[in-house]
Motif scaffolding. Structure first.
Motif, short mmCIF file in Angstrom:
data_model
loop_
_atom_site.label_atom_id
_atom_site.label_comp_id
_atom_site.label_asym_id
_atom_site.label_seq_id
_atom_site.Cartn_x
_atom_site.Cartn_y
_atom_site.Cartn_z
N LEU A 192 0.87 -1.17 0.00
CA LEU A 192 0.00 0.00 0.00
C LEU A 192 0.90 1.22 0.00
N SER A 193 0.99 1.88 -1.12
CA SER A 193 1.89 3.02 -1.23
C SER A 193 1.20 4.31 -0.82
N TYR A 194 1.84 5.05 0.10
CA TYR A 194 1.43 6.43 0.33
C TYR A 194 1.94 7.20 -0.89
N ALA A 195 1.18 7.13 -1.96
CA ALA A 195 1.64 7.69 -3.23
C ALA A 195 1.43 9.19 -3.30
N ALA A 196 0.39 9.68 -2.63
CA ALA A 196 0.09 11.12 -2.64
C ALA A 196 0.04 11.60 -1.20
N LYS A 197 1.21 11.80 -0.62
CA LYS A 197 1.32 12.28 0.76
C LYS A 197 1.85 13.70 0.74
N TYR A 198 1.08 14.58 1.32
CA TYR A 198 1.37 16.01 1.25
C TYR A 198 2.11 16.50 2.49
N ALA A 199 2.92 17.53 2.30
CA ALA A 199 3.63 18.19 3.40
C ALA A 199 2.61 19.07 4.12
N SER A 200 1.90 18.46 5.04
CA SER A 200 0.71 19.06 5.63
C SER A 200 0.93 19.51 7.06
N GLY A 201 0.15 20.50 7.48
CA GLY A 201 0.14 20.92 8.87
C GLY A 201 -0.79 20.09 9.74
N GLY A 218 13.74 21.21 10.97
CA GLY A 218 13.29 21.67 9.66
C GLY A 218 11.92 21.13 9.32
N ASP A 219 11.68 20.93 8.01
CA ASP A 219 10.39 20.41 7.56
C ASP A 219 10.62 19.31 6.54
N LYS A 220 9.51 18.79 5.99
CA LYS A 220 9.60 17.64 5.08
C LYS A 220 9.20 18.01 3.65
N LYS A 221 9.35 19.28 3.32
CA LYS A 221 8.86 19.76 2.03
C LYS A 221 9.68 19.30 0.84
N THR A 222 10.90 18.78 1.08
CA THR A 222 11.71 18.32 -0.06
C THR A 222 11.31 16.93 -0.52
N TYR A 223 10.50 16.23 0.27
CA TYR A 223 10.09 14.90 -0.19
C TYR A 223 8.58 14.68 -0.15
N GLN A 224 7.86 15.31 0.77
CA GLN A 224 6.40 15.23 0.72
C GLN A 224 5.87 16.28 -0.25
N MET A 225 4.66 16.04 -0.78
CA MET A 225 4.15 16.88 -1.86
C MET A 225 3.69 18.26 -1.39
N ASP A 226 3.76 19.22 -2.30
CA ASP A 226 3.30 20.58 -2.06
C ASP A 226 1.77 20.59 -2.05
N PRO A 227 1.14 21.09 -0.97
CA PRO A 227 -0.33 21.13 -0.93
C PRO A 227 -0.97 21.91 -2.07
N ALA A 228 -0.21 22.75 -2.76
CA ALA A 228 -0.76 23.53 -3.88
C ALA A 228 -0.91 22.71 -5.15
N ASN A 229 -0.33 21.51 -5.19
CA ASN A 229 -0.29 20.73 -6.43
C ASN A 229 -1.32 19.60 -6.43
N SER A 230 -1.97 19.43 -7.57
CA SER A 230 -2.90 18.32 -7.74
C SER A 230 -2.48 17.39 -8.87
N ASP A 231 -2.07 17.93 -10.01
CA ASP A 231 -1.68 17.07 -11.14
C ASP A 231 -0.50 16.18 -10.80
N GLU A 232 0.41 16.69 -9.97
CA GLU A 232 1.61 15.93 -9.60
C GLU A 232 1.27 14.59 -8.96
N CYS A 233 0.14 14.55 -8.24
CA CYS A 233 -0.21 13.31 -7.56
C CYS A 233 -0.48 12.18 -8.54
N LEU A 234 -0.99 12.51 -9.72
CA LEU A 234 -1.28 11.48 -10.70
C LEU A 234 0.01 10.86 -11.23
N ARG A 235 1.06 11.67 -11.36
CA ARG A 235 2.35 11.13 -11.77
C ARG A 235 2.91 10.22 -10.68
N GLU A 236 2.79 10.66 -9.43
CA GLU A 236 3.28 9.85 -8.31
C GLU A 236 2.57 8.50 -8.26
N VAL A 237 1.26 8.53 -8.39
CA VAL A 237 0.48 7.29 -8.32
C VAL A 237 0.82 6.37 -9.49
#
Length: 328
Positions: A192-201, A218-237
Protein backbone atom coordinates in the motif's frame (compact mmCIF):
# COMPACT_ATOMS: atom_id res chain seq x y z
CA UNK A 1 -35.63 16.88 -16.15
CA UNK A 2 -39.12 18.35 -15.84
CA UNK A 3 -39.37 21.55 -13.81
CA UNK A 4 -41.28 22.14 -10.59
CA UNK A 5 -43.97 21.07 -9.74
CA UNK A 6 -43.66 17.97 -11.96
CA UNK A 7 -40.31 17.44 -10.27
CA UNK A 8 -40.20 17.81 -6.51
CA UNK A 9 -36.78 16.70 -5.26
CA UNK A 10 -38.07 16.39 -1.70
CA UNK A 11 -40.35 13.47 -2.59
CA UNK A 12 -37.44 11.05 -2.27
CA UNK A 13 -36.41 12.56 1.08
CA UNK A 14 -39.73 12.45 2.85
CA UNK A 15 -39.32 9.13 4.68
CA UNK A 16 -36.56 7.01 6.10
CA UNK A 17 -37.31 4.10 3.80
CA UNK A 18 -37.09 6.24 0.65
CA UNK A 19 -33.84 7.81 1.78
CA UNK A 20 -32.34 4.37 2.42
CA UNK A 21 -33.65 3.01 -0.88
CA UNK A 22 -32.02 5.68 -3.06
CA UNK A 23 -28.86 6.22 -1.00
CA UNK A 24 -25.79 6.20 -3.26
CA UNK A 25 -23.04 5.51 -0.75
CA UNK A 26 -22.99 3.36 2.37
CA UNK A 27 -20.36 3.27 5.12
CA UNK A 28 -19.75 -0.03 6.93
CA UNK A 29 -17.04 -1.39 9.26
CA UNK A 30 -15.57 -3.10 6.18
CA UNK A 31 -14.45 0.35 5.01
CA UNK A 32 -12.35 1.09 8.10
CA UNK A 33 -8.71 0.54 8.97
CA UNK A 34 -7.90 1.18 12.62
CA UNK A 35 -4.81 3.39 13.02
CA UNK A 36 -3.08 2.30 16.22
CA UNK A 37 -0.13 3.80 18.10
CA UNK A 38 1.87 1.18 19.98
CA UNK A 39 4.50 1.79 22.63
CA UNK A 40 7.35 -0.11 24.24
CA UNK A 41 6.31 1.25 27.65
CA UNK A 42 4.80 -0.86 30.42
CA UNK A 43 1.39 0.82 30.51
CA UNK A 44 -0.91 2.56 28.00
CA UNK A 45 -0.33 6.30 27.73
CA UNK A 46 -2.88 8.87 26.58
CA UNK A 47 -1.96 11.10 23.65
CA UNK A 48 -2.73 14.60 24.91
CA UNK A 49 -3.44 16.07 21.46
CA UNK A 50 -5.73 13.17 20.51
CA UNK A 51 -8.36 12.70 23.24
CA UNK A 52 -9.50 9.10 23.41
CA UNK A 53 -6.35 7.73 21.76
CA UNK A 54 -3.77 5.86 23.82
CA UNK A 55 -0.38 4.51 22.99
CA UNK A 56 -1.07 0.81 23.41
CA UNK A 57 1.24 -1.72 24.99
CA UNK A 58 1.66 -5.14 23.44
CA UNK A 59 -0.80 -6.55 26.00
CA UNK A 60 -3.46 -3.96 25.25
CA UNK A 61 -2.78 -4.35 21.53
CA UNK A 62 -3.85 -7.96 21.88
CA UNK A 63 -7.18 -6.85 23.30
CA UNK A 64 -7.55 -4.24 20.55
CA UNK A 65 -7.01 -6.87 17.86
CA UNK A 66 -9.77 -9.01 19.32
CA UNK A 67 -12.02 -5.95 19.52
CA UNK A 68 -11.33 -5.12 15.87
CA UNK A 69 -12.21 -8.64 14.83
CA UNK A 70 -15.45 -8.61 16.82
CA UNK A 71 -16.45 -5.23 15.37
CA UNK A 72 -15.85 -6.38 11.81
CA UNK A 73 -12.90 -4.05 11.17
CA UNK A 74 -10.78 -5.79 8.52
CA UNK A 75 -7.33 -4.36 9.27
CA UNK A 76 -5.14 -2.44 11.69
CA UNK A 77 -2.36 -0.03 10.75
CA UNK A 78 0.55 0.08 13.20
CA UNK A 79 2.65 3.11 14.16
CA UNK A 80 5.41 2.87 16.78
CA UNK A 81 6.42 5.03 19.72
CA UNK A 82 9.78 3.87 21.00
CA UNK A 83 12.09 4.89 23.81
CA UNK A 84 14.19 7.87 22.61
CA UNK A 85 17.28 6.04 23.86
CA UNK A 86 16.78 3.52 21.04
CA UNK A 87 16.78 6.17 18.32
CA UNK A 88 19.78 7.19 16.25
CA UNK A 89 20.48 9.30 13.18
CA UNK A 90 20.07 6.32 10.83
CA UNK A 91 16.89 4.91 12.39
CA UNK A 92 18.63 1.58 12.96
CA UNK A 93 15.94 0.28 15.32
CA UNK A 94 13.58 0.07 12.33
CA UNK A 95 15.68 -2.85 11.11
CA UNK A 96 15.58 -4.80 14.39
CA UNK A 97 13.83 -8.17 13.80
CA UNK A 98 12.97 -8.26 17.51
CA UNK A 99 11.81 -4.65 17.62
CA UNK A 100 8.44 -3.26 18.62
CA UNK A 101 6.73 -3.60 15.24
CA UNK A 102 7.72 -7.24 14.60
CA UNK A 103 6.54 -8.08 18.12
CA UNK A 104 3.27 -6.25 17.53
CA UNK A 105 2.63 -8.10 14.28
CA UNK A 106 3.05 -11.43 16.04
CA UNK A 107 0.75 -10.35 18.89
CA UNK A 108 -2.06 -9.46 16.49
CA UNK A 109 -1.66 -12.60 14.40
CA UNK A 110 -1.74 -14.78 17.53
CA UNK A 111 -4.80 -13.05 18.97
CA UNK A 112 -6.86 -12.45 15.83
CA UNK A 113 -5.34 -13.98 12.70
CA UNK A 114 -8.30 -12.75 10.65
CA UNK A 115 -7.15 -9.16 11.06
CA UNK A 116 -4.97 -7.74 8.31
CA UNK A 117 -1.81 -6.05 9.57
CA UNK A 118 -0.58 -2.94 7.77
CA UNK A 119 2.87 -1.65 8.72
CA UNK A 120 4.24 1.81 8.15
CA UNK A 121 7.56 1.80 6.31
CA UNK A 122 9.43 5.00 7.20
CA UNK A 123 12.27 5.94 9.48
CA UNK A 124 10.85 9.01 11.28
CA UNK A 125 9.66 7.14 14.43
CA UNK A 126 13.20 5.77 14.80
CA UNK A 127 15.46 8.74 13.97
CA UNK A 128 16.84 11.35 16.34
CA UNK A 129 16.15 14.07 13.75
CA UNK A 130 12.53 13.08 13.10
CA UNK A 131 12.85 12.75 9.34
CA UNK A 132 11.66 9.85 7.19
CA UNK A 133 15.06 9.09 5.76
CA UNK A 134 18.82 9.01 6.08
CA UNK A 135 20.19 12.54 6.52
CA UNK A 136 23.57 13.95 5.59
CA UNK A 137 24.43 17.63 5.88
CA UNK A 138 20.79 18.52 6.37
CA UNK A 139 19.78 16.71 3.17
CA UNK A 140 17.60 13.57 3.04
CA UNK A 141 19.43 11.05 0.87
CA UNK A 142 16.95 9.32 -1.40
CA UNK A 143 18.80 6.18 -2.47
CA UNK A 144 20.43 5.47 0.89
CA UNK A 145 17.00 5.79 2.46
CA UNK A 146 15.48 3.37 -0.04
CA UNK A 147 18.10 0.78 0.90
CA UNK A 148 17.09 1.10 4.56
CA UNK A 149 13.37 0.97 3.72
CA UNK A 150 13.88 -2.27 1.81
CA UNK A 151 15.44 -3.86 4.87
CA UNK A 152 12.69 -2.49 7.11
CA UNK A 153 10.03 -3.95 4.79
CA UNK A 154 11.71 -7.36 4.83
CA UNK A 155 11.85 -7.32 8.64
CA UNK A 156 8.12 -6.66 8.72
CA UNK A 157 7.31 -9.28 6.08
CA UNK A 158 9.30 -11.93 7.94
CA UNK A 159 7.34 -11.13 11.09
CA UNK A 160 4.05 -11.80 9.27
CA UNK A 161 2.96 -8.36 8.05
CA UNK A 162 0.24 -8.56 5.40
CA UNK A 163 0.60 -5.08 3.89
CA UNK A 164 3.81 -3.10 3.56
CA UNK A 165 2.90 0.60 3.55
CA UNK A 166 5.79 2.93 2.62
CA UNK A 167 4.90 6.46 3.76
CA UNK A 168 8.28 8.12 3.26
CA UNK A 169 7.79 9.54 -0.28
CA UNK A 170 11.27 8.60 -1.50
CA UNK A 171 11.55 8.08 -5.26
CA UNK A 172 11.83 4.47 -6.43
CA UNK A 173 11.13 2.80 -3.11
CA UNK A 174 8.08 0.84 -4.30
CA UNK A 175 10.00 -0.90 -7.07
CA UNK A 176 12.91 -1.69 -4.77
CA UNK A 177 10.64 -3.10 -2.07
CA UNK A 178 8.60 -5.12 -4.55
CA UNK A 179 11.74 -6.67 -6.03
CA UNK A 180 13.07 -7.54 -2.57
CA UNK A 181 9.78 -9.11 -1.53
CA UNK A 182 9.71 -11.23 -4.69
CA UNK A 183 13.32 -12.31 -4.32
CA UNK A 184 12.73 -13.36 -0.71
CA UNK A 185 9.59 -15.38 -1.36
CA UNK A 186 7.01 -12.84 -0.15
CA UNK A 187 5.10 -12.91 -3.40
CA UNK A 188 1.71 -12.47 -1.72
CA UNK A 189 2.68 -9.55 0.48
CA UNK A 190 0.71 -6.47 -0.50
CA UNK A 191 2.14 -2.99 -0.94
CA UNK A 192 0.00 0.00 0.00
CA UNK A 193 1.89 3.02 -1.23
CA UNK A 194 1.43 6.43 0.33
CA UNK A 195 1.64 7.69 -3.23
CA UNK A 196 0.09 11.12 -2.64
CA UNK A 197 1.32 12.28 0.76
CA UNK A 198 1.37 16.01 1.25
CA UNK A 199 3.63 18.19 3.40
CA UNK A 200 0.71 19.06 5.63
CA UNK A 201 0.14 20.92 8.87
CA UNK A 202 -2.43 18.31 9.87
CA UNK A 203 0.20 15.82 11.16
CA UNK A 204 1.05 17.63 14.39
CA UNK A 205 -0.80 15.42 16.90
CA UNK A 206 0.61 12.27 15.27
CA UNK A 207 4.14 13.52 15.69
CA UNK A 208 3.43 13.98 19.37
CA UNK A 209 1.96 10.48 19.47
CA UNK A 210 5.07 8.79 18.05
CA UNK A 211 7.52 11.11 19.81
CA UNK A 212 9.04 12.78 16.76
CA UNK A 213 7.62 16.30 17.20
CA UNK A 214 10.33 17.61 19.51
CA UNK A 215 13.08 15.94 17.50
CA UNK A 216 12.04 17.12 14.04
CA UNK A 217 14.55 19.52 12.52
CA UNK A 218 13.29 21.67 9.66
CA UNK A 219 10.39 20.41 7.56
CA UNK A 220 9.60 17.64 5.08
CA UNK A 221 8.86 19.76 2.03
CA UNK A 222 11.71 18.32 -0.06
CA UNK A 223 10.09 14.90 -0.19
CA UNK A 224 6.40 15.23 0.72
CA UNK A 225 4.15 16.88 -1.86
CA UNK A 226 3.30 20.58 -2.06
CA UNK A 227 -0.33 21.13 -0.93
CA UNK A 228 -0.76 23.53 -3.88
CA UNK A 229 -0.29 20.73 -6.43
CA UNK A 230 -2.90 18.32 -7.74
CA UNK A 231 -1.68 17.07 -11.14
CA UNK A 232 1.61 15.93 -9.60
CA UNK A 233 -0.21 13.31 -7.56
CA UNK A 234 -1.28 11.48 -10.70
CA UNK A 235 2.35 11.13 -11.77
CA UNK A 236 3.28 9.85 -8.31
CA UNK A 237 0.48 7.29 -8.32
CA UNK A 238 1.21 6.12 -11.85
CA UNK A 239 4.88 5.57 -11.06
CA UNK A 240 4.11 3.60 -7.89
CA UNK A 241 1.59 1.39 -9.67
CA UNK A 242 4.13 0.69 -12.41
CA UNK A 243 6.66 -0.27 -9.74
CA UNK A 244 4.33 -2.79 -8.11
CA UNK A 245 1.98 -1.11 -5.64
CA UNK A 246 -1.28 -3.00 -5.12
CA UNK A 247 -3.11 -0.11 -3.44
CA UNK A 248 -2.45 3.60 -3.04
CA UNK A 249 -3.01 6.10 -0.25
CA UNK A 250 -3.92 9.77 -0.19
CA UNK A 251 -2.85 11.61 2.96
CA UNK A 252 -4.24 13.76 4.59
CA UNK A 253 -7.90 13.02 4.02
CA UNK A 254 -10.70 15.56 4.20
CA UNK A 255 -8.69 18.55 2.90
CA UNK A 256 -7.68 16.37 -0.08
CA UNK A 257 -10.97 14.80 -1.18
CA UNK A 258 -10.38 16.22 -4.65
CA UNK A 259 -7.17 14.17 -4.80
CA UNK A 260 -8.99 11.03 -3.64
CA UNK A 261 -11.57 11.48 -6.36
CA UNK A 262 -8.98 12.22 -9.05
CA UNK A 263 -6.85 9.19 -8.18
CA UNK A 264 -9.74 6.74 -7.87
CA UNK A 265 -11.35 7.86 -11.13
CA UNK A 266 -8.12 8.02 -13.12
CA UNK A 267 -6.64 4.66 -12.16
CA UNK A 268 -9.53 2.51 -10.94
CA UNK A 269 -7.34 0.86 -8.30
CA UNK A 270 -8.00 0.44 -4.57
CA UNK A 271 -7.52 3.95 -3.19
CA UNK A 272 -7.40 4.54 0.55
CA UNK A 273 -7.51 7.84 2.38
CA UNK A 274 -5.95 8.62 5.75
CA UNK A 275 -8.05 10.65 8.16
CA UNK A 276 -5.00 11.98 9.94
CA UNK A 277 -4.41 13.01 13.52
CA UNK A 278 -5.15 16.70 12.97
CA UNK A 279 -8.52 15.86 11.45
CA UNK A 280 -9.30 13.60 14.40
CA UNK A 281 -8.19 16.23 16.91
CA UNK A 282 -10.31 18.98 15.37
CA UNK A 283 -13.47 16.90 15.50
CA UNK A 284 -12.76 15.83 19.08
CA UNK A 285 -11.98 19.38 20.22
CA UNK A 286 -15.13 20.83 18.66
CA UNK A 287 -17.25 18.03 20.12
CA UNK A 288 -15.71 18.51 23.59
CA UNK A 289 -16.70 22.17 23.46
CA UNK A 290 -20.24 21.33 22.46
CA UNK A 291 -19.90 23.06 19.10
CA UNK A 292 -20.78 19.95 17.05
CA UNK A 293 -22.40 16.56 17.51
CA UNK A 294 -19.19 14.55 17.61
CA UNK A 295 -20.60 11.16 16.64
CA UNK A 296 -22.65 12.59 13.79
CA UNK A 297 -19.74 14.58 12.38
CA UNK A 298 -17.40 11.59 12.77
CA UNK A 299 -19.66 9.38 10.64
CA UNK A 300 -20.37 12.18 8.17
CA UNK A 301 -16.65 12.78 7.68
CA UNK A 302 -16.01 9.08 7.06
CA UNK A 303 -18.88 8.87 4.58
CA UNK A 304 -17.35 11.79 2.68
CA UNK A 305 -14.35 9.61 1.83
CA UNK A 306 -16.62 6.96 0.32
CA UNK A 307 -18.48 9.60 -1.67
CA UNK A 308 -15.16 10.85 -3.06
CA UNK A 309 -14.28 7.34 -4.25
CA UNK A 310 -12.14 5.92 -1.45
CA UNK A 311 -12.10 2.14 -1.10
CA UNK A 312 -11.36 2.47 2.59
CA UNK A 313 -10.33 4.91 5.29
CA UNK A 314 -7.48 4.69 7.78
CA UNK A 315 -8.77 6.39 10.91
CA UNK A 316 -8.31 6.62 14.67
CA UNK A 317 -12.11 6.64 14.89
CA UNK A 318 -12.42 3.07 13.57
CA UNK A 319 -13.65 1.23 16.70
CA UNK A 320 -16.04 4.01 17.73
CA UNK A 321 -17.43 4.32 14.22
CA UNK A 322 -17.77 0.55 13.83
CA UNK A 323 -19.74 0.26 17.06
CA UNK A 324 -22.21 2.90 15.87
CA UNK A 325 -22.48 1.38 12.39
CA UNK A 326 -23.12 -2.07 13.84
CA UNK A 327 -26.04 -0.65 15.81
CA UNK A 328 -27.71 0.24 12.54
Amino acid sequence: MPAYPATRMRRLRQAGWTRRLVRQHVLTPDDLVWAVIISDQDAPEPVAAMPGVNRLTLDTLRDAAIEARDLGIPAMALFPHIDPARKDAAGSEALNPDGLIPQAIKVIKAAAPEIGVICDVALDPFTTHGHDGVMKGGVILNDATVDALVEQALVQARAGCDVIAPSDMMDGRIGAIRMALEENGFTDTLILSYAAKYASGFYGPYREAIGSAAALTGDKKTYQMDPANSDECLREVELDLEEGADMVMVKPGLPYLDIVKSVSETFGVPTLAFQVSGEYAMIEAAAANGWIDGERVMLESLLAFKRAGASGVVTYFAPRAARLLNQG
